[in-house]
Design an enzyme around this catalytic site. Structure first.
Site, short mmCIF file in Angstrom:
data_model
loop_
_atom_site.label_atom_id
_atom_site.label_comp_id
_atom_site.label_asym_id
_atom_site.label_seq_id
_atom_site.Cartn_x
_atom_site.Cartn_y
_atom_site.Cartn_z
CD GLU A 1 7.28 -5.96 1.18
OE1 GLU A 1 6.52 -5.67 0.23
OE2 GLU A 1 7.32 -7.09 1.69
CG HIS B 1 9.43 -3.28 -3.51
ND1 HIS B 1 8.76 -2.89 -2.38
CD2 HIS B 1 8.58 -4.13 -4.16
CE1 HIS B 1 7.58 -3.47 -2.34
NE2 HIS B 1 7.44 -4.23 -3.41
CG ASP C 1 3.90 -4.10 -2.27
OD1 ASP C 1 4.57 -4.10 -3.33
OD2 ASP C 1 4.02 -4.96 -1.40
CG HIS D 1 2.10 -6.37 1.19
ND1 HIS D 1 3.43 -6.64 0.91
CD2 HIS D 1 1.95 -6.61 2.52
CE1 HIS D 1 4.04 -7.02 2.03
NE2 HIS D 1 3.16 -7.03 3.02
CD GLU E 1 4.64 -10.65 2.35
OE1 GLU E 1 4.12 -9.98 1.41
OE2 GLU E 1 5.87 -10.87 2.42
CG HIS F 1 9.61 -8.68 -2.79
ND1 HIS F 1 8.60 -7.82 -2.39
CD2 HIS F 1 10.76 -8.14 -2.33
CE1 HIS F 1 9.12 -6.83 -1.72
NE2 HIS F 1 10.43 -6.98 -1.67
CD GLU G 1 6.31 -5.95 -6.45
OE1 GLU G 1 5.37 -5.62 -5.69
OE2 GLU G 1 7.43 -6.30 -6.03
ZN ZN Z 1 5.77 -5.42 -3.85
MN MN Z 2 4.88 -6.61 -0.85
#
Ligand code: ZN
Ligand code: MN
Length: 258
Positions: free
Chosen positions: A34, A36, A45, A120, A122, A178, A183
């Protein structure tokens, strides 16, 4: 041959021996591929959940299954959405079935203590469903003693740690974190060669409405794809967070399984 906690490094009979004779806990990291932002790689992630699983496995006598590197669809208000180049989204059914199959195989091979480590946001309810269905189908097949612990490792952060990380500023919440400070800092500590702090954009925080649209409004998301700024991230902050999370996941597995 060196001893390793990574399943891929083991021979089949060594894996079997650790399950049967050492009562190894089997950990399955799940993440996503994904966007970032401009400063972090697509793999954050799954790289971080794999790191958490490996460190925890070293503490609890565990073995780490290769990670599920694809996750449930990135959402506009929690991950910047599914549209950006490189964000590979699974349908919910696909993730549920994929994780369920892997969990059932792990148990079929003898493990009874299993942990799913999620990196992650979601994925959360899809992993709940995968764990639930795996246990139910195993019970139907006569295996009634398997247990699965599932954990979004970053879900609980001590208030005093948040105070240090955000230096008095308000925590935006895990959904807006996010590619933000958390992170970025964790990656600076664990995988610094994959972070380019010079590419963090100067952007306003997104101003999301309290609903979602399908198709999604990509223009709700800042240009970089980050949902909050990561400028304040440092490797020291990353160390603080990562070591706290490793301790938390370790303590959780020990409480349930040891
Ligand atoms: Zn992430
Ligand atoms: Mn994620």
């Amino acid at each position: 041959m060196q001893t390793s906690v990574m399943m891929s490094d083991l021979t089949w009979d060594e894996y079997q021996r650790r399950i049967e004779q050492e009562d190894a806990i089997v950990l399955l990291p799940v993440g996503a591929l994904e966007q970032h932002g401009y400063h972090l790689p697509l793999g954050v992630d799954w790289m971080m959940s794999t790191y958490m699983a490996r460190r925890t496995a070293e503490n609890v006598g565990g073995i780490v299954v290769p990670p599920i590197t694809f996750g449930y669809r990135s959402q506009i208000r929690t991950g910047g959405g599914p549209d950006r180049c490189g964000t590979v989204n699974l349908d919910g059914m696909t993730l549920i079935n994929l994780v369920k199959d892997v969990l059932k195989e792990i148990v079929r091979h003898g493990a009874r203590k299993v942990a799913v480590v999620d990196g992650h946001f979601e994925n959360r309810f899809y992993l709940d469903e995968a764990c639930f269905l795996a246990i139910r189908e195993l019970e139907y097949a006569g295996i009634t003693d398997a247990r699965i612990l599932k954990m979004l490792y970053a879900e609980y952060i001590k208030p005093e740690t948040l105070e240090k990380v955000y230096a008095g500023k308000p925590y935006p919440g895990l959904d807006l974190e996010h590619a933000g400070i958390l992170e970025t800092a964790m990656m600076l500590y664990c995988h610094p060669e994959h972070v380019d702090m010079s590419r963090i954009a100067d952007e306003d925080l997104p101003n999301f409405p309290p609903y979602d649209m399908f198709p999604g409004h990509q223009d709700w998301v800042p240009e970089s794809g980050c949902l909050s700024p990561g400028h304040a991230a440092t490797a020291e902050i990353g160390k603080l967070l990562v070591e706290e999370f490793v301790d938390l996941v370790t303590a959780s597995l020990k409480k349930e399984f040891r």
